[in-house]
Design a protein around this motif. Structure first.
Motif, PDB file in Angstrom:
ATOM      1  N   ALA A  50       0.853  -1.190   0.000  1.00 12.60           N
ATOM      2  CA  ALA A  50       0.000   0.000   0.000  1.00 12.60           C
ATOM      3  C   ALA A  50       0.889   1.241   0.000  1.00 12.60           C
ATOM      4  O   ALA A  50       1.824   1.346   0.793  1.00 12.60           O
ATOM      5  N   GLU A  51       0.609   2.129  -0.902  1.00 14.13           N
ATOM      6  CA  GLU A  51       1.286   3.418  -0.950  1.00 14.13           C
ATOM      7  C   GLU A  51       0.239   4.490  -0.694  1.00 14.13           C
ATOM      8  O   GLU A  51      -0.926   4.179  -0.472  1.00 14.13           O
ATOM      9  N   LYS A  52       0.654   5.726  -0.712  1.00 12.98           N
ATOM     10  CA  LYS A  52      -0.249   6.818  -0.363  1.00 12.98           C
ATOM     11  C   LYS A  52      -1.562   6.769  -1.144  1.00 12.98           C
ATOM     12  O   LYS A  52      -2.631   6.797  -0.562  1.00 12.98           O
ATOM     13  N   ASP A  53      -1.478   6.680  -2.449  1.00 13.10           N
ATOM     14  CA  ASP A  53      -2.697   6.718  -3.264  1.00 13.10           C
ATOM     15  C   ASP A  53      -2.832   5.518  -4.193  1.00 13.10           C
ATOM     16  O   ASP A  53      -3.684   5.499  -5.070  1.00 13.10           O
ATOM     17  N   ARG A  54      -1.979   4.505  -3.993  1.00 14.83           N
ATOM     18  CA  ARG A  54      -1.982   3.346  -4.877  1.00 14.83           C
ATOM     19  C   ARG A  54      -1.654   2.079  -4.106  1.00 14.83           C
ATOM     20  O   ARG A  54      -1.076   2.125  -3.037  1.00 14.83           O
ATOM     21  N   TYR A  55      -2.023   0.972  -4.707  1.00 12.82           N
ATOM     22  CA  TYR A  55      -1.527  -0.336  -4.287  1.00 12.82           C
ATOM     23  C   TYR A  55      -0.664  -0.852  -5.428  1.00 12.82           C
ATOM     24  O   TYR A  55      -1.025  -0.697  -6.602  1.00 12.82           O
ATOM     25  N   VAL A  56       0.444  -1.438  -5.068  1.00 14.06           N
ATOM     26  CA  VAL A  56       1.315  -2.050  -6.058  1.00 14.06           C
ATOM     27  C   VAL A  56       1.309  -3.553  -5.800  1.00 14.06           C
ATOM     28  O   VAL A  56       1.562  -3.990  -4.681  1.00 14.06           O
ATOM     29  N   VAL A  57       0.993  -4.319  -6.828  1.00 12.30           N
ATOM     30  CA  VAL A  57       1.026  -5.777  -6.752  1.00 12.30           C
ATOM     31  C   VAL A  57       2.277  -6.228  -7.513  1.00 12.30           C
ATOM     32  O   VAL A  57       2.459  -5.881  -8.680  1.00 12.30           O
ATOM     33  N   ALA A  71      -5.235   2.157  -8.389  1.00 14.26           N
ATOM     34  CA  ALA A  71      -5.646   3.285  -7.543  1.00 14.26           C
ATOM     35  C   ALA A  71      -6.168   2.765  -6.208  1.00 14.26           C
ATOM     36  O   ALA A  71      -6.946   1.807  -6.161  1.00 14.26           O
ATOM     37  N   ARG A  72      -5.716   3.376  -5.134  1.00 17.91           N
ATOM     38  CA  ARG A  72      -6.107   2.940  -3.795  1.00 17.91           C
ATOM     39  C   ARG A  72      -7.624   3.008  -3.614  1.00 17.91           C
ATOM     40  O   ARG A  72      -8.231   2.111  -3.049  1.00 17.91           O
ATOM     41  N   GLU A  73      -8.223   4.075  -4.087  1.00 17.00           N
ATOM     42  CA  GLU A  73      -9.672   4.240  -3.945  1.00 17.00           C
ATOM     43  C   GLU A  73     -10.430   3.094  -4.611  1.00 17.00           C
ATOM     44  O   GLU A  73     -11.375   2.541  -4.047  1.00 17.00           O
ATOM     45  N   ALA A  74     -10.033   2.711  -5.804  1.00 14.50           N
ATOM     46  CA  ALA A  74     -10.693   1.612  -6.512  1.00 14.50           C
ATOM     47  C   ALA A  74     -10.459   0.281  -5.799  1.00 14.50           C
ATOM     48  O   ALA A  74     -11.382  -0.526  -5.655  1.00 14.50           O
TER      49      ALA A  74
END
Length: 94
Positions: A50-57, A71-74
């Motif tokens: 988890a990053e500020k405004d994103r998730y990285v897989v 996008a973190r929100e999505a």
């Protein structure tokens, strides 16, 4: 199902399962998508960050490390929808 869609679905249900560790349906669904990624797409070593405004897989495919960003929100929309629905906010037991 396309790889990116399967990764996104896995990410969303992982977020749900982490928020609701006693939710067997979330656990089973997470295992389902992980199995799909392994069997249908030959993906291994799945990790999410988890990053500020994103998730990285991050994952491995054909011996190479790949990343996909969402996008973190999505990514968090499913857990928000579940938590907003009273009938799904019951105590779960194993």
């Amino acid at each position: 199902m396309q790889l990116k869609d399967a990764l996104f679905n896995w990410l969303q249900i992982q977020i749900v399962w982490e928020a609701r560790p006693s939710d067997r349906s979330a656990r089973d669904t997470a295992y389902f998508f992980e199995e799909m990624l392994r069997e249908d797409h030959q993906v291994t070593n799945l990790e999410k960050t988890a990053e500020k405004d994103r998730y990285v897989v991050q994952y491995e495919l054909d011996g190479q490390v790949h990343t996909e960003s969402f996008a973190r929100e999505a990514a968090e929309q499913l857990i928000k929808d579940i938590m907003a629905e009273p009938k799904y906010n019951q105590t779960f037991t194993d």
